[in-house]
Design a protein around this motif. Sequence first.
Motif, mmCIF file in Angstrom:
data_model
loop_
_atom_site.group_PDB
_atom_site.id
_atom_site.type_symbol
_atom_site.label_atom_id
_atom_site.label_comp_id
_atom_site.label_asym_id
_atom_site.label_seq_id
_atom_site.Cartn_x
_atom_site.Cartn_y
_atom_site.Cartn_z
ATOM 1 N N GLU A 77 0.788 -1.346 0.005
ATOM 2 C CA GLU A 77 -0.036 -0.102 -0.033
ATOM 3 C C GLU A 77 1.091 1.223 0.133
ATOM 4 O O GLU A 77 2.031 1.285 0.414
ATOM 5 C CB GLU A 77 -0.987 0.016 1.444
ATOM 6 C CG GLU A 77 -1.845 -1.183 1.212
ATOM 7 C CD GLU A 77 -2.786 -1.037 2.425
ATOM 8 O OE1 GLU A 77 -2.662 -0.244 3.378
ATOM 9 O OE2 GLU A 77 -3.677 -2.104 2.567
ATOM 10 N N GLN A 78 0.204 2.314 -0.404
ATOM 11 C CA GLN A 78 1.037 3.537 -0.375
ATOM 12 C C GLN A 78 1.064 4.051 0.991
ATOM 13 O O GLN A 78 0.126 3.641 1.885
ATOM 14 C CB GLN A 78 0.016 4.674 -1.197
ATOM 15 C CG GLN A 78 0.166 4.239 -2.633
ATOM 16 C CD GLN A 78 -0.619 5.571 -3.432
ATOM 17 O OE1 GLN A 78 -0.910 6.530 -2.837
ATOM 18 N NE2 GLN A 78 -0.999 5.669 -4.747
ATOM 19 N N PRO A 79 1.955 4.946 1.162
ATOM 20 C CA PRO A 79 3.022 5.474 0.432
ATOM 21 C C PRO A 79 4.056 4.799 0.257
ATOM 22 O O PRO A 79 5.037 5.273 -0.641
ATOM 23 C CB PRO A 79 3.280 7.015 1.186
ATOM 24 C CG PRO A 79 3.322 6.500 2.675
ATOM 25 C CD PRO A 79 2.233 5.475 2.731
ATOM 26 N N LEU A 80 4.653 3.723 1.024
ATOM 27 C CA LEU A 80 5.979 3.157 0.985
ATOM 28 C C LEU A 80 5.950 2.576 -0.514
ATOM 29 O O LEU A 80 6.996 2.320 -1.096
ATOM 30 C CB LEU A 80 6.112 1.921 1.857
ATOM 31 C CG LEU A 80 6.010 2.544 3.288
ATOM 32 C CD1 LEU A 80 6.279 1.417 4.085
ATOM 33 C CD2 LEU A 80 6.963 3.625 3.465
ATOM 34 N N VAL A 81 4.847 2.099 -1.228
ATOM 35 C CA VAL A 81 4.739 1.375 -2.517
ATOM 36 C C VAL A 81 3.659 1.886 -3.545
ATOM 37 O O VAL A 81 2.534 2.394 -2.918
ATOM 38 C CB VAL A 81 4.504 -0.297 -2.077
ATOM 39 C CG1 VAL A 81 4.489 -1.132 -3.409
ATOM 40 C CG2 VAL A 81 5.361 -1.120 -1.097
ATOM 41 N N ILE A 92 12.249 11.214 -10.149
ATOM 42 C CA ILE A 92 12.440 10.036 -11.097
ATOM 43 C C ILE A 92 11.659 8.822 -10.360
ATOM 44 O O ILE A 92 10.973 7.969 -11.216
ATOM 45 C CB ILE A 92 13.712 9.753 -11.712
ATOM 46 C CG1 ILE A 92 14.438 10.661 -12.384
ATOM 47 C CG2 ILE A 92 13.682 8.297 -12.531
ATOM 48 C CD1 ILE A 92 13.511 10.934 -13.505
ATOM 49 N N GLU A 93 11.785 8.502 -9.175
ATOM 50 C CA GLU A 93 11.234 7.424 -8.503
ATOM 51 C C GLU A 93 9.751 7.495 -8.612
ATOM 52 O O GLU A 93 9.099 6.630 -9.304
ATOM 53 C CB GLU A 93 11.391 7.411 -7.088
ATOM 54 C CG GLU A 93 12.892 6.785 -6.610
ATOM 55 C CD GLU A 93 13.057 6.736 -5.266
ATOM 56 O OE1 GLU A 93 11.922 6.615 -4.400
ATOM 57 O OE2 GLU A 93 13.899 6.578 -4.621
ATOM 58 N N GLY A 94 9.066 8.827 -8.290
ATOM 59 C CA GLY A 94 7.820 8.741 -8.310
ATOM 60 C C GLY A 94 7.130 8.955 -9.762
ATOM 61 O O GLY A 94 6.100 8.248 -10.239
ATOM 62 N N PHE A 124 8.887 -0.185 -5.007
ATOM 63 C CA PHE A 124 9.194 0.498 -3.454
ATOM 64 C C PHE A 124 9.480 2.028 -4.016
ATOM 65 O O PHE A 124 10.155 2.367 -5.063
ATOM 66 C CB PHE A 124 10.366 -0.299 -2.889
ATOM 67 C CG PHE A 124 9.845 -1.104 -1.784
ATOM 68 C CD1 PHE A 124 9.249 -0.670 -0.652
ATOM 69 C CD2 PHE A 124 10.075 -2.348 -1.948
ATOM 70 C CE1 PHE A 124 8.584 -1.245 0.525
ATOM 71 C CE2 PHE A 124 9.398 -3.403 -1.095
ATOM 72 C CZ PHE A 124 8.795 -2.785 0.307
ATOM 73 N N SER A 125 9.205 2.998 -2.943
ATOM 74 C CA SER A 125 9.778 4.177 -3.103
ATOM 75 C C SER A 125 10.861 4.477 -1.958
ATOM 76 O O SER A 125 10.503 4.406 -1.009
ATOM 77 C CB SER A 125 8.989 5.463 -2.928
ATOM 78 O OG SER A 125 9.464 6.636 -2.616
ATOM 79 N N ILE A 126 12.252 4.328 -2.295
ATOM 80 C CA ILE A 126 13.200 4.471 -1.070
ATOM 81 C C ILE A 126 12.900 5.829 -0.640
ATOM 82 O O ILE A 126 13.331 5.901 0.716
ATOM 83 C CB ILE A 126 14.506 4.174 -1.951
ATOM 84 C CG1 ILE A 126 14.807 2.946 -2.228
ATOM 85 C CG2 ILE A 126 15.703 4.365 -0.766
ATOM 86 C CD1 ILE A 126 14.491 1.719 -1.677
ATOM 87 N N VAL A 127 12.699 6.717 -1.165
ATOM 88 C CA VAL A 127 12.438 8.237 -0.728
ATOM 89 C C VAL A 127 11.378 8.020 0.435
ATOM 90 O O VAL A 127 11.662 8.577 1.599
ATOM 91 C CB VAL A 127 12.259 8.932 -1.645
ATOM 92 C CG1 VAL A 127 11.852 10.435 -1.082
ATOM 93 C CG2 VAL A 127 13.215 9.403 -2.698
#
Length: 403
Positions: A77-81, A92-94, A124-127
Amino acid sequence: MSLDKFLTKYPSLDKIEEGLARARASIRESARFINYTSPTREKIVPKRSIYWNARAFHQSQKEMLKRFKVWVYEEGEQPLVHYGPVNNIYSIEGQFIDEMDNYHKWSHFRARNPNQAHVFLIPFSIVNIVQYVYNRNLRQPGSQSIQLLVEDYIRVIAHKYPYWNRTEGADHFLLSCHDWGPTISYANPKLFKNFIRVLCNANTSEGFRPNKDVSIPEVNLLPRGTLGSPNRGQHPNDRTILAFFAGREHGAIRTILLNHWKDKDNDVQIYESLPKGKVYTKLMGQSKFCLCPSGYEVASPRVVEAIYAGCVPVLISSSYSPPFTDVLNWSQFSVEIPVEKIPEIKTILQSVSPKKYLKLQMNVLRVQRHFTINRPAKPFDLMHMILHSIWLRRLNLKLVDSR
């Protein structure tokens, strides 16, 4: 639906590999064929320009558009994934996650089921892990948080699906522009031995593998994810500044640069902070060469900023693997200066002949489209270049259906 019925219903791995074999053969043939012209009549940059082999690159892009499919795991689930920042230096991640996840709107590459996929994105968003999980007040090790979360996610998908286990992760990837992106594999090298890391922080001294991992550019997008376009800056004859850099002391390389050149030369204009009235992008547009020294980490948004301004990037790093080197010949549109030769910057750049400089600058303009973000993505733009780098690594991997 049982797993056996699911695998029977959709195209087999053998069929996918047959398609990739045809793509490899087509690309090899185009690379050899001297008189190759695009069936779409798109102008191909000559062989000795910004590409190692323009014919092979064009045909590879064509095959990618025809075949390449990416499965985005739906777990989490968001926001981590499934979500990431769409502005500033980690954008660039998002932007990439959003491009791949919003497939109903525009993603040509999104597989509708995993059995169609050539590669699998762990979204995943490492940020966001750093923002929401890493607790600085408790001095919790940030890299450990990332490693545990990603390992747990892989255990879930490996138990639920057959795809990770059949390749030991060789056709799986995660994209990160955060400095801690590379650390996901440090705690368990065996688990991530074959895994593809798509990273801005492409530091060969910290384990970045150019043949396996993918280097991507760091792009500093304006607030709210505004997608700017290249401005090209001044005409080459009107660029009155030989070399320019502005940035705070951030790592050993910049310390050396500032100590040698800050406020010491009108031709090599080096600032730690810009004087009042000076405009960063305007100065880039007035400069022939834009210095891009690594900071604490090797990646810098200055590389793309320089390209956007029509300014020849000068890479100053001891271990940076630039983006898209599979197809782009960086020596044709940039200059590389070793760290130990920072005191010689002016001499080195003044020794570039006017003819060579004009060629470098023209090629910077040619390469701009490969560093431009479009939403939805367009052929040959930044998103397609990232996908093409992943596509090339999948082409180098041959899987066997063991069912």
